[in-house]
Design a protein around this motif. Structure first.
Motif, PDB file in Angstrom:
ATOM      1  N   SER A 601       9.017  -6.357  15.762  1.00 48.25           N
ATOM      2  CA  SER A 601      10.164  -5.822  15.014  1.00 48.25           C
ATOM      3  C   SER A 601      10.171  -6.262  13.552  1.00 48.25           C
ATOM      4  CB  SER A 601      11.474  -6.227  15.689  1.00 48.25           C
ATOM      5  OG  SER A 601      11.529  -7.624  15.894  1.00 48.25           O
ATOM      6  N   ASP A 602       9.609  -7.443  13.259  1.00 45.57           N
ATOM      7  CA  ASP A 602       9.609  -7.879  11.862  1.00 45.57           C
ATOM      8  C   ASP A 602       8.569  -7.150  11.016  1.00 45.57           C
ATOM      9  OD1 ASP A 602       7.385  -9.025  12.966  1.00 45.57           O
ATOM     10  OD2 ASP A 602       7.784 -11.056  12.251  1.00 45.57           O
ATOM     11  N   ALA A 603       7.733  -6.321  11.659  1.00 41.46           N
ATOM     12  CA  ALA A 603       6.754  -5.514  10.925  1.00 41.46           C
ATOM     13  C   ALA A 603       7.241  -4.089  10.718  1.00 41.46           C
ATOM     14  CB  ALA A 603       5.415  -5.507  11.669  1.00 41.46           C
ATOM     15  N   ILE A 604       8.490  -3.823  11.135  1.00 43.34           N
ATOM     16  CA  ILE A 604       9.076  -2.486  10.999  1.00 43.34           C
ATOM     17  C   ILE A 604      10.202  -2.542   9.973  1.00 43.34           C
ATOM     18  CG2 ILE A 604      10.278  -0.596  12.189  1.00 43.34           C
ATOM     19  CD1 ILE A 604       9.009  -1.567  14.784  1.00 43.34           C
ATOM     20  N   GLN A 631      16.439 -12.397  19.389  1.00 42.60           N
ATOM     21  CA  GLN A 631      17.059 -11.201  19.953  1.00 42.60           C
ATOM     22  C   GLN A 631      16.056 -10.047  19.960  1.00 42.60           C
ATOM     23  OE1 GLN A 631      20.584 -10.890  17.429  1.00 42.60           O
ATOM     24  NE2 GLN A 631      21.813 -12.059  18.905  1.00 42.60           N
ATOM     25  N   PRO A 632      16.336  -8.966  20.700  1.00 43.76           N
ATOM     26  CA  PRO A 632      15.348  -7.884  20.872  1.00 43.76           C
ATOM     27  C   PRO A 632      14.797  -7.304  19.568  1.00 43.76           C
ATOM     28  CG  PRO A 632      17.157  -7.597  22.416  1.00 43.76           C
ATOM     29  CD  PRO A 632      17.538  -8.738  21.523  1.00 43.76           C
ATOM     30  N   TYR A 633      15.642  -7.238  18.524  1.00 48.05           N
ATOM     31  CA  TYR A 633      15.187  -6.655  17.255  1.00 48.05           C
ATOM     32  C   TYR A 633      15.101  -7.730  16.163  1.00 48.05           C
ATOM     33  CZ  TYR A 633      16.698  -2.510  19.819  1.00 48.05           C
ATOM     34  OH  TYR A 633      16.871  -1.551  20.782  1.00 48.05           O
ATOM     35  N   GLY A 634      14.806  -8.954  16.579  1.00 45.90           N
ATOM     36  CA  GLY A 634      14.744 -10.064  15.629  1.00 45.90           C
ATOM     37  C   GLY A 634      13.780  -9.803  14.488  1.00 45.90           C
ATOM     38  N   GLY A 635      14.271  -9.920  13.255  1.00 46.59           N
ATOM     39  CA  GLY A 635      13.427  -9.714  12.080  1.00 46.59           C
ATOM     40  C   GLY A 635      13.378  -8.297  11.567  1.00 46.59           C
ATOM     41  N   LEU A 636      13.966  -7.345  12.311  1.00 49.60           N
ATOM     42  CA  LEU A 636      13.992  -5.955  11.844  1.00 49.60           C
ATOM     43  C   LEU A 636      14.878  -5.863  10.601  1.00 49.60           C
ATOM     44  CD1 LEU A 636      13.313  -2.894  12.508  1.00 49.60           C
ATOM     45  CD2 LEU A 636      15.577  -2.833  13.568  1.00 49.60           C
ATOM     46  N   GLU A 637      14.342  -5.304   9.536  1.00 52.55           N
ATOM     47  CA  GLU A 637      15.089  -5.198   8.286  1.00 52.55           C
ATOM     48  C   GLU A 637      15.577  -3.771   8.076  1.00 52.55           C
ATOM     49  OE1 GLU A 637      13.958  -8.289   4.978  1.00 52.55           O
ATOM     50  OE2 GLU A 637      12.182  -7.133   5.521  1.00 52.55           O
ATOM     51  N   LYS A 649       6.076  -2.891   4.666  1.00 52.03           N
ATOM     52  CA  LYS A 649       6.085  -3.143   6.103  1.00 52.03           C
ATOM     53  C   LYS A 649       4.939  -2.343   6.728  1.00 52.03           C
ATOM     54  CE  LYS A 649       9.863  -5.694   6.698  1.00 52.03           C
ATOM     55  NZ  LYS A 649       9.899  -6.996   7.401  1.00 52.03           N
ATOM     56  N   ASP A 650       4.518  -2.747   7.915  1.00 50.68           N
ATOM     57  CA  ASP A 650       3.480  -1.981   8.610  1.00 50.68           C
ATOM     58  C   ASP A 650       3.946  -0.555   8.878  1.00 50.68           C
ATOM     59  OD1 ASP A 650       1.796  -4.089   8.568  1.00 50.68           O
ATOM     60  OD2 ASP A 650       1.804  -4.483  10.712  1.00 50.68           O
ATOM     61  N   VAL A 651       5.188  -0.424   9.360  1.00 44.79           N
ATOM     62  CA  VAL A 651       5.754   0.896   9.652  1.00 44.79           C
ATOM     63  C   VAL A 651       7.105   1.017   8.972  1.00 44.79           C
ATOM     64  CG1 VAL A 651       6.598   2.452  11.451  1.00 44.79           C
ATOM     65  CG2 VAL A 651       4.559   1.070  11.872  1.00 44.79           C
ATOM     66  N   ILE A 652       7.325   2.147   8.349  1.00 44.69           N
ATOM     67  CA  ILE A 652       8.628   2.458   7.748  1.00 44.69           C
ATOM     68  C   ILE A 652       9.207   3.672   8.470  1.00 44.69           C
ATOM     69  CG2 ILE A 652       9.770   3.427   5.704  1.00 44.69           C
ATOM     70  CD1 ILE A 652       9.299   0.493   5.358  1.00 44.69           C
ATOM     71  N   VAL A 653      10.474   3.535   8.890  1.00 46.39           N
ATOM     72  CA  VAL A 653      11.222   4.653   9.461  1.00 46.39           C
ATOM     73  C   VAL A 653      12.311   4.994   8.448  1.00 46.39           C
ATOM     74  CG1 VAL A 653      12.512   5.518  11.431  1.00 46.39           C
ATOM     75  CG2 VAL A 653      10.750   3.759  11.772  1.00 46.39           C
ATOM     76  N   ALA A 677      10.481   5.329  -1.418  1.00 49.02           N
ATOM     77  CA  ALA A 677      10.684   5.411   0.032  1.00 49.02           C
ATOM     78  C   ALA A 677       9.380   5.666   0.782  1.00 49.02           C
ATOM     79  CB  ALA A 677      11.698   6.506   0.359  1.00 49.02           C
ATOM     80  N   ILE A 678       8.508   6.508   0.239  1.00 44.86           N
ATOM     81  CA  ILE A 678       7.306   6.903   0.988  1.00 44.86           C
ATOM     82  C   ILE A 678       6.094   6.020   0.679  1.00 44.86           C
ATOM     83  CG2 ILE A 678       8.095   9.295   1.152  1.00 44.86           C
ATOM     84  CD1 ILE A 678       6.113  10.016  -1.061  1.00 44.86           C
ATOM     85  N   THR A 679       6.303   4.969  -0.133  1.00 40.27           N
ATOM     86  CA  THR A 679       5.168   4.098  -0.481  1.00 40.27           C
ATOM     87  C   THR A 679       5.357   2.664  -0.005  1.00 40.27           C
ATOM     88  OG1 THR A 679       6.132   3.742  -2.681  1.00 40.27           O
ATOM     89  CG2 THR A 679       4.449   5.465  -2.478  1.00 40.27           C
ATOM     90  N   ARG A 680       6.271   2.444   0.940  1.00 42.66           N
ATOM     91  CA  ARG A 680       6.490   1.086   1.465  1.00 42.66           C
ATOM     92  C   ARG A 680       5.612   0.793   2.682  1.00 42.66           C
ATOM     93  NH1 ARG A 680       7.647  -0.884  -2.625  1.00 42.66           N
ATOM     94  NH2 ARG A 680       7.018   1.137  -3.448  1.00 42.66           N
ATOM     95  N   ALA A 681       5.140   1.824   3.365  1.00 45.12           N
ATOM     96  CA  ALA A 681       4.460   1.652   4.651  1.00 45.12           C
ATOM     97  C   ALA A 681       2.976   1.381   4.478  1.00 45.12           C
ATOM     98  CB  ALA A 681       4.654   2.899   5.515  1.00 45.12           C
ATOM     99  N   LYS A 682       2.434   0.527   5.352  1.00 38.75           N
ATOM    100  CA  LYS A 682       1.004   0.226   5.358  1.00 38.75           C
ATOM    101  C   LYS A 682       0.255   1.055   6.413  1.00 38.75           C
ATOM    102  CE  LYS A 682       0.125  -4.247   5.149  1.00 38.75           C
ATOM    103  NZ  LYS A 682       0.249  -5.699   5.466  1.00 38.75           N
TER     104      LYS A 682
END
Length: 720
Positions: A601-604, A631-637, A649-653, A677-682
């Motif tokens: 979750s911390d990579a999303i 917690q289940p989504y620990g580190g999700l930003e 981040k590895d994945v951006i939603v 917005a579209i240039t944050r994802a790896k």
């Protein structure tokens, strides 16, 4: 790209009286060489606060032309022929920004209901408080709900300035504090002054306006245009672009005097790519350099290596600055890793925890004179404690001893501080932090500003007027501009950075062209649309594998646009928007990604353009299990697009939110917001939106056309 023009229509000042004009002429200078500091008060027809009210007149540069002053409804120019116009325009803009910010805070206090303030996340009520130790000499206060349990969703984050009051911050004494950290059930605030009876009764926290920033920007504008005193910069005419050829003038070698002995062998930069090396060489040789760093090209990495070489040359003292604390911390971290003696100025509470030992406060705690200072301070406390029991002559003598002791304490503190500052090779501070009293009398011939396109021009001047002779601005004018609260100040041009204005003047920049962040497919559209197809890939598709858990339309092209036929809503704040359909899908997408175990979750990163959607998403994930550690989504930003600038981040939603029959996209129409917005994802990018609405904007239409041509529309996800 469309060229933006900015207009400002403030009230016209009353004419200067003939008596004042006579005084000017008696001084032997034409009226055009002077500028009255602060505006007239239109209602009272008198001078405003500050130097003007005291009868002071500041002498301005004799380079000003005798032309009539610029009309206040004229567009903001790229080149400033008259220094008076620059001073007047920006003085009015920063005042407008402060007035509107203050008015907004007061309006919230006096007209918003308690429920609306809570839902907007700008105030917390019915809190209990208790002290919890000290933080670099200041008190830590813990605030929790009086009824117990979780805090409501709020927008207080570490480093934020908060106002502490009982119930009515506009009608009682408030205490200012800075958020240290936050948890699900509490928020910790560092205060310079502990509130009275802190453990008794209930408390309220509010977000406040930042008057310090305004005052420091105004002082910087005054110093920038003054020909008196030792402040300012020899680069003034170049910065105003009041030169014949900006590129020729910028390329002149810097006039840096008093170079010190070299510190060891020069740092190697062979491992840097050609565009990074070229940018560094320009930054070393020119007196003004613009380094443009598109997403993922390592602009901070390049800036740190440039500073390292300058430090090794003994070119200091160096000033490394940026608009935000996060960006300054990134510079500091990079410098420390390269072995540079870097010192961070600013309150430790606003500095990343792992870097706090490099703050001035922390270094002073380990100073050799600290023991002697502590002895004097203990003695001073004992003297003050004994004072009430004394009378007559004894009391007078005690007052004398206390005064002498206090002077010695101040002298010792000043000596310790000066020693630490003198030993540093690079001083790191925010642009506004550069106006701190500790740096007031210090000169910095070399200034490097990272994320320079996020700083307004008056903010940029705060470090520049500290004797700058060589200036390096690092940023990207194709990403988000400075954040401005006031609509009037924004339309007047306050959201235009110095970097962007110099680009508009024709000043060439050194562009970094190799990106190391994105999967090559994710790089494709922004490179073509915003960077003239100049970006190259420093990573391969194999190094950025798409994460499992999401059914990508094309596994070799980890980008997906999910059409969502939802509807936007205006939230309780009255200005922001949310979209429940998109929020629900975001939750499902994140669950599916985590279920496969290929990503944590911390990579999303979950991104939305509106704070209303950020709050809705935060609430959904908190209710579904929570985002705290363990917690289940620990580190999700979950952040706004603006909050994700400079991040990855590895994945951006990305939830675009806007969905309406009128085809209104609001500030999504700013192409720079799309670019960020579209240039944050790896490794993968998932965008949710209403295509019919988004296609009303030309940049979004181009992006959706590109995705559709690539076969990246995830229609199979629409009804899931």
């Amino acid at each position: 790209m469309v060229s933006l023009s900015f207009f400002l229509r403030p009230n016209i000042n009353p004419p200067i009286s003939s008596a004042v004009e006579c005084v000017f002429k008696n001084e032997g200078f034409p009226l055009s060489l002077y500028l009255i500091l602060h505006q007239y008060d239109d209602e009272a027809n008198r001078f405003g606060s500050g130097m003007a009210r005291k009868g002071s007149v500041k002498r301005m540069s004799s380079a000003s032309s005798p032309e009539p002053p610029m009309a206040k409804d004229e567009p903001m120019p790229d080149r400033w022929r008259r220094s008076q116009d620059h001073f007047t325009r920006f003085t009015e803009l920063i005042k407008q920004e402060l007035d509107d910010e203050t008015q907004l805070v007061e309006e919230r206090w006096k007209t918003w209901t308690k429920q609306r303030l809570i839902l907007a996340g700008v105030a917390l009520f019915d809190l209990s408080a208790r002290p919890q130790g000290r933080f670099f000499g200041d008190d830590i206060i813990v605030f929790e709900r009086q009824a117990g349990g979780r805090m409501p969703n709020h927008r207080f984050t570490p480093g934020d300035i908060v106002l502490i009051s009982r119930s009515r911050p506009w009608g009682e004494k408030v205490v200012e504090g800075v958020v240290l950290d936050r948890g699900p059930t509490r928020i910790r605030v560092v205060v310079g002054e502990r509130p009275r009876d802190v453990k008794k009764g209930g408390w309220r926290l509010d977000r406040g306006a930042n008057r310090v920033a305004h005052d420091r920007m105004h002082e910087a504008l005054t110093t920038f245009h003054s020909t008196e005193g030792e402040g300012g910069t020899v680069l003034r005419e170049l910065i105003l672009a009041n030169v014949l050829d900006v590129n020729e003038s910028a390329a002149l070698p810097p006039d840096i005097r008093g170079r010190r002995t070299l510190r060891g062998p020069p740092p190697k930069i062979d491992h840097l790519n050609p565009s990074q090396q070229a940018a560094i060489h320009a930054g070393l040789d020119q007196r003004l350099t613009l380094i443009q760093g598109p997403p993922g090209t390592g602009k901070t990495y390049t800036a740190v290596h440039l500073l390292s070489i300058l430090a090794q040359r003994g070119s200091g003292p160096l000033l490394a600055t940026a608009e935000s604390n996060v960006a300054v911390d990134n510079l500091l971290e990079g410098l420390l890793e390269l072995g540079v003696k870097a010192l961070r100025i600013g309150r430790p509470v606003k500095v990343r925890e792992a870097l706090r030992e490099a703050t001035l406060d922390a270094v002073l705690e380990h100073h050799p004179m600290q023991e002697e200072l502590a002895f004097l301070q203990d003695e001073q406390r004992e003297l003050r404690k004994a004072l009430p029991s004394l009378k007559g002559k004894e009391k007078g003598l005690m007052h004398r001893d206390i005064s002498i002791n206090q002077k010695e304490i101040r002298r010792m503190e000043d000596t310790m501080t000066a020693t630490v500052l003198n030993e540093a090779e690079v001083i790191c501070a925010t642009t506004i932090g550069c106006g701190h009293r500790l740096l007031q009398s210090r000169k910095f011939p070399i200034v490097l500003m990272d994320e320079a396109t996020q700083a307004s021009e008056p903010s940029s001047l705060v470090p520049i007027v500290k004797g700058c002779r060589q200036l390096v601005l690092v940023g990207d004018h194709q990403q988000l501009p400075p954040t401005v609260i006031s609509r009037k100040a924004e339309s007047g041009g306050l959201n235009r950075s110095l970097f962007e204005r110099l680009i508009a003047c024709g000043l060439n920049s050194m562009m970094l062209t190799t990106q190391y962040r994105m999967h090559p497919v994710l790089r494709e559209f922004p490179s073509a649309r915003f960077y003239e197809n100049r970006l190259e890939d420093g990573c391969t598709p194999d190094e950025r594998p798409p994460p499992a858990g999401f059914l990508w339309p094309d596994w070799d092209h980890p980008m997906a646009f999910i059409p969502v036929a939802g509807a936007e809503e205006v939230d309780e704040e009255g200005k922001s928007r949310s979209n429940r359909d998109e929020a629900g899908k975001v939750l499902g997408i994140v669950d599916a990604l985590l279920a496969m175990g290929d990503i944590t979750s911390d990579a999303i990163g979950v991104v939305a353009p509106y704070n209303g959607q950020v709050r809705l998403l935060s609430q959904l994930f908190d209710e579904a299990g929570g985002r705290e550690s363990g917690q289940p989504y620990g580190g999700l930003e979950i952040k706004s697009v603006d909050g994700y600038q400079g991040r990855e981040k590895d994945v951006i939603v990305f939830s675009t939110v806007r969905a309406n029959d009128a085809g209104e996209v609001g500030f999504l129409s700013d192409y720079r917001r799309l670019n960020v917005a579209i240039t944050r994802a790896k490794r993968g990018l998932i965008v949710l939106g209403h295509p019919t609405t988004l296609r009303h904007d030309p940049n979004w239409r181009a992006y959706l056309d590109w995705a559709e041509e690539r076969g990246l529309f995830a229609w199979h996800m629409t009804n899931e």
